[in-house]
Design a protein around this motif. Structure first.
Motif, mmCIF file in Angstrom:
data_model
loop_
_atom_site.group_PDB
_atom_site.id
_atom_site.type_symbol
_atom_site.label_atom_id
_atom_site.label_comp_id
_atom_site.label_asym_id
_atom_site.label_seq_id
_atom_site.Cartn_x
_atom_site.Cartn_y
_atom_site.Cartn_z
ATOM 1 N N SER A 430 61.942 -21.322 36.977
ATOM 2 C CA SER A 430 61.538 -20.619 36.383
ATOM 3 C C SER A 430 59.994 -21.020 36.663
ATOM 4 C CB SER A 430 61.650 -21.177 34.942
ATOM 5 O OG SER A 430 60.868 -22.045 34.994
ATOM 6 N N SER A 431 59.557 -19.955 36.463
ATOM 7 C CA SER A 431 57.684 -19.793 36.697
ATOM 8 C C SER A 431 57.456 -21.331 35.554
ATOM 9 C CB SER A 431 56.995 -19.186 36.195
ATOM 10 O OG SER A 431 57.438 -17.706 37.474
ATOM 11 N N ALA A 432 57.264 -21.370 34.782
ATOM 12 C CA ALA A 432 56.997 -22.342 34.288
ATOM 13 C C ALA A 432 57.405 -24.038 34.308
ATOM 14 C CB ALA A 432 57.737 -22.615 32.267
ATOM 15 N N LYS A 433 58.585 -24.135 35.359
ATOM 16 C CA LYS A 433 59.514 -25.426 35.862
ATOM 17 C C LYS A 433 58.157 -25.237 36.966
ATOM 18 C CE LYS A 433 63.033 -28.070 35.800
ATOM 19 N NZ LYS A 433 64.915 -28.553 36.374
ATOM 20 N N LEU A 434 57.877 -24.777 37.381
ATOM 21 C CA LEU A 434 57.078 -24.578 38.844
ATOM 22 C C LEU A 434 55.394 -25.016 38.722
ATOM 23 C CD1 LEU A 434 58.549 -22.009 41.756
ATOM 24 C CD2 LEU A 434 58.707 -24.316 41.963
ATOM 25 N N ASN A 435 55.196 -23.889 37.911
ATOM 26 C CA ASN A 435 54.101 -24.168 37.310
ATOM 27 C C ASN A 435 53.601 -26.380 36.925
ATOM 28 O OD1 ASN A 435 53.423 -21.990 38.173
ATOM 29 N ND2 ASN A 435 52.928 -21.547 36.042
ATOM 30 N N SER A 552 47.580 -24.155 51.774
ATOM 31 C CA SER A 552 48.667 -24.448 52.831
ATOM 32 C C SER A 552 49.558 -24.240 51.239
ATOM 33 C CB SER A 552 48.448 -25.521 53.348
ATOM 34 O OG SER A 552 47.762 -25.242 54.441
ATOM 35 N N LEU A 553 49.065 -25.094 50.556
ATOM 36 C CA LEU A 553 50.014 -24.861 48.818
ATOM 37 C C LEU A 553 50.499 -24.030 48.189
ATOM 38 C CD1 LEU A 553 52.199 -27.820 48.219
ATOM 39 C CD2 LEU A 553 49.784 -27.949 46.280
ATOM 40 N N LEU A 554 49.468 -23.249 48.039
ATOM 41 C CA LEU A 554 49.753 -21.891 46.916
ATOM 42 C C LEU A 554 49.884 -20.673 48.413
ATOM 43 C CD1 LEU A 554 46.883 -23.584 44.426
ATOM 44 C CD2 LEU A 554 49.280 -23.558 44.617
ATOM 45 N N TYR A 555 49.452 -20.218 48.891
ATOM 46 C CA TYR A 555 50.308 -19.073 49.784
ATOM 47 C C TYR A 555 51.376 -19.500 50.811
ATOM 48 C CZ TYR A 555 46.594 -16.384 48.138
ATOM 49 O OH TYR A 555 45.736 -15.061 47.334
ATOM 50 N N ASP A 556 52.285 -20.657 50.507
ATOM 51 C CA ASP A 556 53.407 -21.543 51.584
ATOM 52 C C ASP A 556 53.899 -19.543 51.657
ATOM 53 O OD1 ASP A 556 54.969 -21.908 52.439
ATOM 54 O OD2 ASP A 556 55.186 -23.954 51.107
ATOM 55 N N PRO A 557 54.312 -19.613 53.438
ATOM 56 C CA PRO A 557 55.473 -18.290 52.713
ATOM 57 C C PRO A 557 56.625 -19.077 52.398
ATOM 58 C CG PRO A 557 53.789 -18.532 55.274
ATOM 59 C CD PRO A 557 53.554 -19.356 53.796
ATOM 60 N N TYR A 558 57.146 -19.942 52.511
ATOM 61 C CA TYR A 558 58.149 -20.689 52.356
ATOM 62 C C TYR A 558 58.676 -20.067 51.082
ATOM 63 C CZ TYR A 558 57.995 -22.736 56.747
ATOM 64 O OH TYR A 558 57.958 -23.608 58.254
ATOM 65 N N MET A 559 57.813 -20.691 49.603
ATOM 66 C CA MET A 559 58.166 -20.171 48.429
ATOM 67 C C MET A 559 56.985 -18.593 47.723
ATOM 68 S SD MET A 559 59.163 -23.038 47.201
ATOM 69 C CE MET A 559 58.475 -23.205 45.555
ATOM 70 N N GLU A 560 55.974 -18.366 48.492
ATOM 71 C CA GLU A 560 55.773 -16.884 48.169
ATOM 72 C C GLU A 560 55.780 -16.707 46.402
ATOM 73 O OE1 GLU A 560 57.234 -12.743 50.083
ATOM 74 O OE2 GLU A 560 59.204 -14.250 50.371
ATOM 75 N N THR A 562 53.915 -16.464 43.496
ATOM 76 C CA THR A 562 52.807 -15.524 42.267
ATOM 77 C C THR A 562 51.431 -15.140 41.981
ATOM 78 O OG1 THR A 562 52.909 -16.075 40.609
ATOM 79 C CG2 THR A 562 54.968 -15.036 40.942
ATOM 80 N N GLU A 563 51.256 -14.055 42.702
ATOM 81 C CA GLU A 563 49.130 -14.266 41.383
ATOM 82 C C GLU A 563 48.697 -15.015 40.844
ATOM 83 O OE1 GLU A 563 45.103 -13.474 43.476
ATOM 84 O OE2 GLU A 563 47.337 -13.069 44.373
#
Length: 645
Positions: A430-435, A552-560, A562-563
């Motif tokens: 989830s976004s919450a856990k990822l953040n 590199s971390l926040l625009y990582d194509p592996y993860m994509e 959200t804005e």
């Protein structure tokens, strides 16, 4: 046209099988089983089906298993001869050495690591045309597609835009006139492509054809070896070409009845033991292997005599078999096991996917103990800095794996095993856990950037050259050459316009304050141990703009991400940074810079054997760059091109 059968063939079986190492230390590639039949057996059966009566097999690497199979188990009607090569000769050199075997008629030349079911008449017709010296089987959808064709004539074997429409893959099967021998050096190692190119200059044609209603697969890597099992099984289910290669049963359903959680396909050798409770998906397990109840095998090849437990992906095998002996011995692995004081008979090795940094990674497992062995090349100076950087970061308080052994003279280092959980493995959370996880990572990044900046200068830490206008421009060249030029095939004028836009990006970033940056801060380089982030692959760290790491971390194509998540996390970093804060414009320009480097690398690596899978990240990379570009107004040409893409 009257059907013609060419009765002689040369089977290429001398190679080292390097991309299948260490499995190829246990068995040479031609002896690797596909549905319990060695590849050389499938190859000879194919030749017999198209009318071949005599075949010569060239041998070099680990020839004994091939000889034993032909002498004791091969039941076909093709008459077999051998050509032994004390020093490997290459395809061209093998033909020169085998001249005694040939007559005046065209002959088949086939790689022993391919599965081929086809109608030969398409190639027979091509070799019969005036000035034809060879006819090659091509595929228009599978493989790296590096061959360019004009009608039925091959124009290039190394396309500048591999994989795009109009390119083809050579399938490893030729029908060749013996005249080609005159274009080969008469001794030593030689390739066949150079001979073809010399023949073309002399007025001959190399023909190529896509054969309809055919089946082709190769087993050059563990991934394609597994895929060949999957494709042939699907062909059998559909009653299509390729079904002929399924010579044993898929053991998935019988295993499920025995309490094994099996899915996809499972191909088993002889005397394999699989304990109840094991989880298997798309696996090939060789003779006498043992799979413990705790095992979770996913798309894995298990070598003979291996004992496996826990998570296994790609391949695992017994260390005894991997170390080998004599000319095929792996002295590095033997030295590491000796230094660890581990019993080679009780150790299993698991080899990871190839990476882009001239390094190979292997997990060594003995009982409940495990470590990661890294072998590297010195072509890239940064590979020599990993251990020094590891000690430095640990002193800063940045979490990195422990260095257990270091043998710089052998280019081998052994590290603490961080397990299989990385930031990338959390992609579907989830976004919450990822953040929350990303915030923990950013707290470590702040130490890396701010404390590292001071300590690196104080200690005069050995680092690669800092980011500069020249380095940013080098990344642009990687992007324009491989992605815009070779992959998208843009014109020189279009590329020139985009280069001018990118020059503005490098000017902006070059003027920023410099901190100590990781340089490759992507999700696969952040491991999670008990929820705590640990950094790996930091050997390229240097001084540069903090926003490069953040992008590199926040625009990582592996993860994509959200804005919304990117904005939240960028704000979190800026709120906790003691150095000058950055605005969103610089953050997004840094994302364009980083993604240009990434897309250039993906396009380049996807055209190489063994790393074709990088192509799957091109579309996510384009999406991420467009996310950054839509918030800028200084790169309209680049945005238009990528929007069309």
């Amino acid at each position: 046209m009257k059907q013609v059968f060419y009765k002689k063939a040369i089977v290429l079986a001398a190679g080292f099988g390097s991309r299948l190492s260490p499995l190829s230390r246990q068995l040479p590639k031609p002896m690797m089983p596909l549905w319990n039949t060695p590849m050389i057996g499938h190859c000879l059966a194919t030749l017999e089906r198209i009318g071949v009566c005599e075949a010569l097999i060239n041998l070099h690497h680990n020839p004994d298993p091939i000889l034993k199979y032909i002498r004791n188990e091969y039941k076909g009607d093709v008459r077999i001869s051998f050509s032994f090569e004390p020093e490997i000769l290459g395809t061209g050199g093998a033909l020169v050495k085998a001249q005694w075997f040939l007559d005046d008629n065209p002959f088949w030349l086939i790689n022993s690591d391919i599965l081929a079911e086809f109608n030969p008449m398409g190639l027979v017709e091509l070799i019969s045309k005036p000035r034809s010296i060879a006819a090659l089987w091509l595929h228009d959808t599978l493989g790296p597609r590096t061959v360019e064709l004009d009608g039925e004539t091959i124009k290039s074997f190394s396309s500048s835009a591999p994989g795009l429409p109009g390119t083809f893959t050579f399938c490893g099967l030729h029908l060749v006139s013996p005249k080609i021998i005159s274009y080969l050096p008469q001794s030593g190692f030689a390739g066949i492509i150079e001979a073809y190119e010399r023949a073309i200059q002399d007025g001959f044609n190399i023909r190529g054809s896509v054969l309809s209603d055919s089946f082709w697969a190769d087993i050059g890597t563990p991934e394609t070896y597994l895929e060949a099992h999957k494709l042939t099984l699907a062909a059998k289910t559909q009653g299509a070409s390729g079904s002929i290669f399924v010579t044993s049963d898929n053991m998935r359903d019988p295993l499920k009845k025995q309490g094994v959680d099996a899915s996809g396909f499972v191909a088993l050798g002889n005397n394999v033991v699989i304990e109840q409770g094991a989880v298997l998906h798309d696996c090939v397990i060789w003779d006498n292997a043992s799979v413990k109840s705790s095992s979770k095998l996913n798309k894995a090849v298990i070598g003979s005599n291996a004992v496996v437990s826990g998570n296994v992906r790609r391949l695992a095998m017994s260390a005894v078999e991997a170390v080998g002996e004599g000319a095929w011995a792996d002295h590095k692995l033997h030295g590491v096991l000796k230094a660890l004081k581990w019993d080679v008979n009780k150790t299993t090795i698991c080899s990871f996917e190839p990476r882009a940094s001239d390094r190979s990674f292997t997990r060594l497992v003995s009982g409940k103990k495990s470590v990661i062995m890294v072998s590297y090349k010195t072509d890239r100076a940064e590979n020599l800095l990993y251990v020094e950087h590891s000690h430095f970061l640990k002193q800063l308080g940045v979490k990195v794996p422990e260095v257990i052994l270091d043998f710089p003279d052998q280019c081998v280092t052994v590290f603490e095993d961080m397990g299989a959980r990385s930031l990338l493995s959390m992609k579907n959370e989830s976004s919450a856990k990822l953040n929350k996880i990303y915030k923990n990572v950013l707290e470590q990044v702040l130490v890396f950037h701010e404390v590292g900046r001071v300590r690196a200068r104080e200690s005069k830490l050995n680092l690669t050259a800092p980011f500069s206008t020249e380095l940013y421009q080098w990344e642009h060249k990687l992007f324009t050459r491989h992605f815009l030029g070779r992959y998208l095939k843009l014109s020189s004028a279009e590329i020139s316009g985009i280069e001018k836009e990118l020059a503005g990006v490098s000017r902006e970033l070059s003027g920023l304050p410099q901190v100590l940056v990781h340089r490759d801060l992507q999700s696969s380089n952040v491991m999670l141990k008990k929820g705590v982030p640990y950094f790996i692959d930091f050997q390229g760290m240097r001084f540069g703009a903090a926003v490069y790491d953040l992008a590199s971390l926040l625009y990582d194509p592996y993860m994509e991400l959200t804005e919304k998540s990117r904005t939240l996390l960028f704000d979190y970093y800026c709120a906790n940074a003691s150095l000058e804060a950055f605005d969103y414009k610089l953050f997004r320009l840094a994302a364009v810079q980083r993604l240009a480097q990434a897309l250039g690398a993906y396009a380049n690596l996807s055209s190489r054997r063994g790393t074709e899978w990088f192509a799957s990240y091109i579309k996510p990379g384009v999406r991420m760059m467009l996310e950054a570009l839509k918030h800028t107004d200084s790169l309209p040409r680049l945005e238009r091109v990528l929007t069309k893409t």
